[in-house]
Every structure is written in C-alpha cells, then in structure tokens.
Design an enzyme around this catalytic site. Sequence first.
Site, short mmCIF file in Angstrom:
data_model
loop_
_atom_site.label_atom_id
_atom_site.label_comp_id
_atom_site.label_asym_id
_atom_site.label_seq_id
_atom_site.Cartn_x
_atom_site.Cartn_y
_atom_site.Cartn_z
N GLY A 11 0.86 -1.19 0.48
CA GLY A 11 -0.06 -0.18 0.04
C GLY A 11 0.81 1.04 0.02
N GLY A 16 1.31 5.02 3.14
CA GLY A 16 2.24 3.72 3.57
C GLY A 16 3.75 4.74 3.03
N SER A 130 -2.64 -0.69 8.24
CA SER A 130 -4.00 0.97 8.37
C SER A 130 -5.15 0.78 9.42
CB SER A 130 -5.01 -0.34 7.22
OG SER A 130 -4.37 -0.73 5.77
N LEU A 162 0.29 9.71 12.23
CA LEU A 162 0.40 11.22 11.24
C LEU A 162 -1.08 11.82 10.83
CD1 LEU A 162 0.41 10.99 7.85
CD2 LEU A 162 1.66 9.35 8.17
N ALA A 163 -0.95 13.14 10.40
CA ALA A 163 -2.18 13.81 10.17
C ALA A 163 -1.62 14.68 8.78
CB ALA A 163 -2.62 15.04 10.79
N GLU A 164 -2.18 14.19 7.48
CA GLU A 164 -1.56 15.43 6.45
C GLU A 164 -1.27 16.68 6.93
OE1 GLU A 164 -4.17 13.85 2.53
OE2 GLU A 164 -4.69 12.46 4.21
N LEU A 226 -11.16 13.34 18.97
CA LEU A 226 -10.21 13.83 17.97
C LEU A 226 -11.36 15.09 17.17
CD1 LEU A 226 -7.07 12.89 16.17
CD2 LEU A 226 -6.91 15.21 18.20
N CYS A 275 -10.44 9.75 7.10
CA CYS A 275 -10.51 9.29 8.01
C CYS A 275 -11.80 9.24 9.51
CB CYS A 275 -9.28 8.64 9.38
SG CYS A 275 -7.92 8.12 7.62
N ARG A 432 -13.14 29.27 8.17
CA ARG A 432 -12.19 28.69 8.92
C ARG A 432 -11.99 30.12 10.55
NH1 ARG A 432 -11.36 23.35 8.69
NH2 ARG A 432 -11.47 22.61 6.89
P1 NAD Z 1 -5.08 5.78 0.56
O1 NAD Z 1 -5.75 5.13 -0.54
O2 NAD Z 1 -3.76 6.90 -0.06
O3 NAD Z 1 -3.65 4.22 -0.04
C1 NAD Z 1 -3.85 2.67 -0.05
C2 NAD Z 1 -3.10 2.31 -1.08
O4 NAD Z 1 -3.71 1.04 -0.91
C3 NAD Z 1 -3.83 2.22 -2.92
O5 NAD Z 1 -2.53 3.24 -3.75
C4 NAD Z 1 -4.24 1.25 -3.28
O6 NAD Z 1 -3.82 1.08 -4.56
C5 NAD Z 1 -2.70 0.04 -2.41
N1 NAD Z 1 -3.51 -1.09 -1.89
C6 NAD Z 1 -4.72 -1.94 -1.96
N2 NAD Z 1 -5.55 -2.60 -2.07
C7 NAD Z 1 -3.79 -3.04 -2.40
C8 NAD Z 1 -3.50 -4.85 -2.84
N3 NAD Z 1 -4.39 -5.66 -2.92
N4 NAD Z 1 -2.11 -5.12 -2.64
C9 NAD Z 1 -1.09 -3.44 -3.07
N5 NAD Z 1 -1.69 -2.40 -2.74
C10 NAD Z 1 -2.76 -2.21 -2.62
O7 NAD Z 1 -4.82 4.88 1.60
P2 NAD Z 1 -3.86 5.62 2.86
O8 NAD Z 1 -4.54 6.66 3.45
O9 NAD Z 1 -2.65 6.00 2.89
O10 NAD Z 1 -4.54 5.11 4.30
C11 NAD Z 1 -4.56 3.63 4.43
C12 NAD Z 1 -5.19 3.46 5.92
O11 NAD Z 1 -3.79 3.84 7.00
C13 NAD Z 1 -6.51 3.11 5.99
O12 NAD Z 1 -6.70 2.56 6.62
C14 NAD Z 1 -6.33 4.90 6.59
O13 NAD Z 1 -7.67 4.63 8.14
C15 NAD Z 1 -5.14 4.77 7.47
N6 NAD Z 1 -5.01 6.13 8.03
C16 NAD Z 1 -4.24 7.24 7.25
C17 NAD Z 1 -4.26 8.15 7.58
C18 NAD Z 1 -3.74 9.64 6.57
O14 NAD Z 1 -4.17 10.59 6.65
N7 NAD Z 1 -4.73 9.22 5.71
C19 NAD Z 1 -3.42 8.75 8.40
C20 NAD Z 1 -3.95 7.51 9.36
C21 NAD Z 1 -3.96 6.25 9.45
C1 UGA Z 2 -6.19 13.19 11.56
C2 UGA Z 2 -5.76 12.72 13.18
O1 UGA Z 2 -5.12 14.00 13.04
C3 UGA Z 2 -4.25 12.07 12.50
O2 UGA Z 2 -3.76 11.59 14.08
C4 UGA Z 2 -4.83 11.02 11.82
O3 UGA Z 2 -4.02 9.34 11.80
C5 UGA Z 2 -5.77 10.91 11.02
O4 UGA Z 2 -6.38 11.61 10.94
C6 UGA Z 2 -6.27 9.58 10.21
O5 UGA Z 2 -6.41 8.54 10.65
O6 UGA Z 2 -6.04 9.93 8.83
P1 UGA Z 2 -5.91 14.64 9.38
O7 UGA Z 2 -7.58 13.80 9.26
O8 UGA Z 2 -5.23 14.66 8.67
O9 UGA Z 2 -5.50 13.84 10.60
O10 UGA Z 2 -5.70 15.70 9.39
P2 UGA Z 2 -6.20 16.38 10.76
O11 UGA Z 2 -5.58 17.70 11.44
O12 UGA Z 2 -6.86 15.86 11.96
O13 UGA Z 2 -7.98 18.08 10.59
C7 UGA Z 2 -8.87 16.32 9.60
C8 UGA Z 2 -10.03 17.89 9.86
O14 UGA Z 2 -10.53 18.70 10.97
C9 UGA Z 2 -9.77 18.63 8.91
O15 UGA Z 2 -11.20 18.95 8.07
C10 UGA Z 2 -9.48 19.98 9.22
O16 UGA Z 2 -9.51 21.32 9.17
C11 UGA Z 2 -10.47 19.91 11.03
N1 UGA Z 2 -10.26 20.90 12.10
C12 UGA Z 2 -9.27 20.62 12.58
C13 UGA Z 2 -10.64 21.55 12.60
O17 UGA Z 2 -11.63 21.50 12.00
N2 UGA Z 2 -10.69 21.79 14.05
C14 UGA Z 2 -9.57 21.77 14.45
O18 UGA Z 2 -9.24 22.32 15.87
C15 UGA Z 2 -8.85 20.95 13.73
#
Ligand code: NAD
Ligand code: UGA
Length: 458
Positions: A11, A16, A130, A162-164, A226, A275, A432
């Site tokens: 992934g 990843g 994940s 991590l947060a994006e 959160l 998420c 905002r």
């Molecule tokens: P994403 O959709 O960006 O990436 C997932 C990747 O997995 C894709 O590129 C897809 O092609 C690949 N994939 C799917 N099935 C596959 C397979 N069988 N073999 C190989 N590759 C495969 O998703 P993401 O945002 O990276 O999230 C992944 C996980 O992490 C989720 O469970 C999400 O909840 C969690 N998570 C995400 C964040 C975030 O900020 N995006 C933060 C913390 C946790």
């Molecule tokens: C969130 C969590 O912060 C991470 O810890 C977690 O790993 C991640 O989800 C996940 O599991 O995917 P993310 O969604 O990337 O991270 O970004 P955040 O900074 O949490 O913001 C989420 C949303 O809430 C955004 O739309 C942001 O604008 C909003 N937000 C955040 C508010 O409206 N008010 C705040 O005070 C903070």
Amino acid sequence: MSNRTQILCIGAGYVGGPTMAVIADKCPHLDVTVVDINAGRIAAWNGDTLPIYEPGLDEVVRRARGRNLFFSTDIEGGIRKAEIIFVSVNTPTKTFGQGAGCAADLQYWELTARQILAHSTSHKIVVEKSTLPVRTAEAMERILNGNDKGVRFDVLSNPEFLAEGTAVKDLEQPDRVLIGSHETPEGVAARKALVDVYTTWVPRERVIESNLWSAELSKLTANAFLAQRISSINAISALCEKTEADVDEVAYAIGTDSRIGPRFLKASVGFGGSCFRKDILNLVYICRSYGLDAPADYWESVVNMNDWQQARFVQTMLASMFNTVAGKRIALFGFAFKADTGDTRESPGIAVARQLIEEHARVVITDPQALDNAKVDLKDVSREIVFEPDPYKAAAGAHAIAVITEWTLFKTLDYERIFRAMEKPASIFDGRNILDRQKLFEIGFNVFAIGKRPLKHF
Ligand code: NAD
Ligand code: UGA
C-alpha cells in the site's frame, strides 16, 4: 540474499509512502520496499512528481530512494524476501451489504492477507498499519496461521497517527508510537523487533507497548476524541452566533485549562479528511454489533453534528443573501479538507458545493493544490462549476466568497482589489475564521464568520 533486514509495505498511499520513506531515511541499515497494485502510483513515487503533496516529503524521498528505499509493483517478490511486512492498504467504509455506510470494508485487507500467505515461505512479522476494527488481528491470524506450510506469522498492530500536511514532522517526531502484540513469547519478540526499528530515531519513552486489541482500539478512539472536540466547539459556535459570544474567545478561555488543552478547538465549517468520519462510523458499527446502543448513539452524534455544521454554513449563506443564491456566482476559496494538502476526501467543500448547486448558484472553486481532486469529486456536476486557479479571477463578478480551507494564501490576498471586482452587496463567509473581519467590513464586505457576530452593512 542480503543479510540486511528487509521491510516491505503493501500500500503506497498517504500512509505507506511517507511512513516508509521516513523509516528508510532514519534507518539506513534497513532495506525498505513499498509495493502497490496501482502501477501509476508506483511510477509517480519513482518519478519527479510524487503522487501526494506533503511539505518536506520530496527531500526525504530524494535522500533514501535508490539507496534503501524502493517502490515497486512486484508484490509477490517483495513478500517472499521480507521479514517485516507492513500492511497499509485502504480500509474505506463499506458501501454494500451488511453494515453499508458504517462498517469498514475489509476486502483489500483480506486480499492482502491471503497474498502474504500465498507467497511466504519463511516466518514473517505482519504489521497492521491501516486503521482497522478492534479484533481484526484475530481474523488476520486465522487466515495466516491456518496454513499447512509450516510457516508462522506474528501479527502486530502499529496504527499510524500522522496527520496530512504535517506527515513528515509527525513521523520524524511522533508524540508516540504504539505497538500492540500478544503477550506470548513470540508476540513479545516480534514487538521487540519493531520497537528496535522505531527507537533508531524515536525516544524509547515515546514507544508504547500494549496488547493487540488495545492498540487497534486506541487508533479508532484517538480519531473519535479528536473529531469530538471539533464537533463540541462547532456546537458551541452555533450558540455563539445567537448570543454574541465569540467562539475563538471561548476556545481560548477553555483551552488554557490544562485539563482541556488548546488544540483541536478551532471552530470550522466542519471536519473533513479520509478518516474521521469513516473511523467514527466504524466505531459506531462495532458498538452496535456488541449491543452497545448508547455508546453507538453517543459517537454517532459527533458525525451528525459535523453534517449539521456543514449544512448550517450554507443556510447562513442563503439567509443572508435574501434567501436565494440562484444565478449568483459564489467563489469557494479552498477545496482541500485542510491546508497544506491536495487531499479532498470528505472535504466540507464537497457538501457545500453540492448544496449551492442544488440552490442553482454558479459555483467557482479555487485552490492552490486541490483542483484536480475537486474535479473528480464533483465530476457529475462539473459542467455547472468553474475551476479557477487564480483566486482574483474566481472572485471577480461573484456575490460571495466562502472560505473552505485555511490556506495562508487566502490571508494574504488584496481584498480591496477583490471587493472592487465583486457584485454588490459583496459577502464573505469565513468557514475557517482566518480573515480579519473588521478590516473586511471596513472595505465594504458583509462578513460572516463561524461562531461570531456577523458584521453587516444592511
Ligand atoms: P490510500 O488509499 O492513499 O492508499 C492505500 C493504497 O493501498 C492504494 O494506493 C491502493 O492501491 C493500495 N492497495 C489496495 N489494495 C492493495 C493490494 N491488495 N495490494 C497492494 N496495494 C493495495 O490510503 P491511506 O490514506 O494511505 O490509508 C491507508 C490506511 O491508513 C487506512 O486504513 C487509513 O484509515 C489509515 N490512516 C490514514 C491516514 C491518512 O492521513 N490518510 C492516517 C492514519 C491512518
Ligand atoms: C487525522 C488525525 O489528526 C491523525 O492523528 C490521524 O492519523 C488521521 O486523521 C487519520 O487517521 O487519517 P487528518 O485527517 O490528516 O488527521 O487531519 P487533521 O489535522 O486531524 O484535520 C482533520 C479535519 O478537522 C480537517 O478538516 C481540519 O480542518 C479539521 N479541524 C481540525 C477543525 O475543523 N478544527 C480543528 O481544531 C482541527
């Protein structure tokens, strides 16, 4: 074969890619390979323009790529040689069958487990990266260890926090790293192997060890807490608008209480991101499946409040624009779900744009990073929307601006110039609370911010 420890991540997405890039950067003694079924994504990771935008990520990838960080589509080969396999595939909300709209869709997850089993000939540590329902590792272990090949698998839970937009910083200096395992000798040994990877750069006291189920549940709980804070302050923002209290002042006043703390109290048009919604709905589903309806209702209300806040934002626009936006040009400033990312998954911009189009507004969207994703999110209505990279052009001829994303760029624009080019009365809806309300009002705008008294010229 090399005797360097081989790490694989299945992934190559938002988690990843950056996670493995930082591990490779910090651990030159390890070989890290990231694989994905999406060949285009892998090509992008190997190219000049990475598939995701994250501040600082280019530099990290450039340092490690080709040295001990590799991106590949050879999933089978990767599995064969790996000792530690992170699984970071997507786990979206199920859209069909039982639990549709709530439960996690584990099809990609299970497929990956079966693939690992099919191509493994030696012991592997399989790491859940994940976000997964609590007790998923049980199913994972049943699939993996039900084999007759004599191969043993140890499953760990190592959720990612991590947060994006701040991914690189969050990975380089995490508040904590959580690693869950069974408390068996094999489980503890596997856990230690992963602790050793992280403690290469993370202080030991920040690496938390727990049982598997606690680790899995902590991830869902962290996101739920959160998001709950945001819904809580957004609920208060509505009351502020009725009472002339100021939500930023209230947030500051309560946030100075060290038991409450100041972060995640920024009122907004609503939370987005891939998420929060998905993970809370998953938590709700799990609670219901155990017959825990009161906890399920409690967490569901966090999502309901968020939906309500987004709808309320549009209602405020309608009410203050003489109850109709039909035929009026409205510029959405921002479409990413937060600043410093091009990601638009679950962005409040989607709901706002759709509601405005239903009201027959002429919607223009401007965003420094997210226009390509916005076009995909709104492709069914894209003929009714203009996508405009230049915010000045987006606002020209508009009756209103709605700030959806807190990009720094929007704070630095010349609003006198913008005002001159807009239809009058010109309104700004700051979803905002990033703009200087008083200054905008003095320029001539009607200003509506979240949780604040409107400043109107009529
Ligand atoms: P994403 O959709 O960006 O990436 C997932 C990747 O997995 C894709 O590129 C897809 O092609 C690949 N994939 C799917 N099935 C596959 C397979 N069988 N073999 C190989 N590759 C495969 O998703 P993401 O945002 O990276 O999230 C992944 C996980 O992490 C989720 O469970 C999400 O909840 C969690 N998570 C995400 C964040 C975030 O900020 N995006 C933060 C913390 C946790
Ligand atoms: C969130 C969590 O912060 C991470 O810890 C977690 O790993 C991640 O989800 C996940 O599991 O995917 P993310 O969604 O990337 O991270 O970004 P955040 O900074 O949490 O913001 C989420 C949303 O809430 C955004 O739309 C942001 O604008 C909003 N937000 C955040 C508010 O409206 N008010 C705040 O005070 C903070």
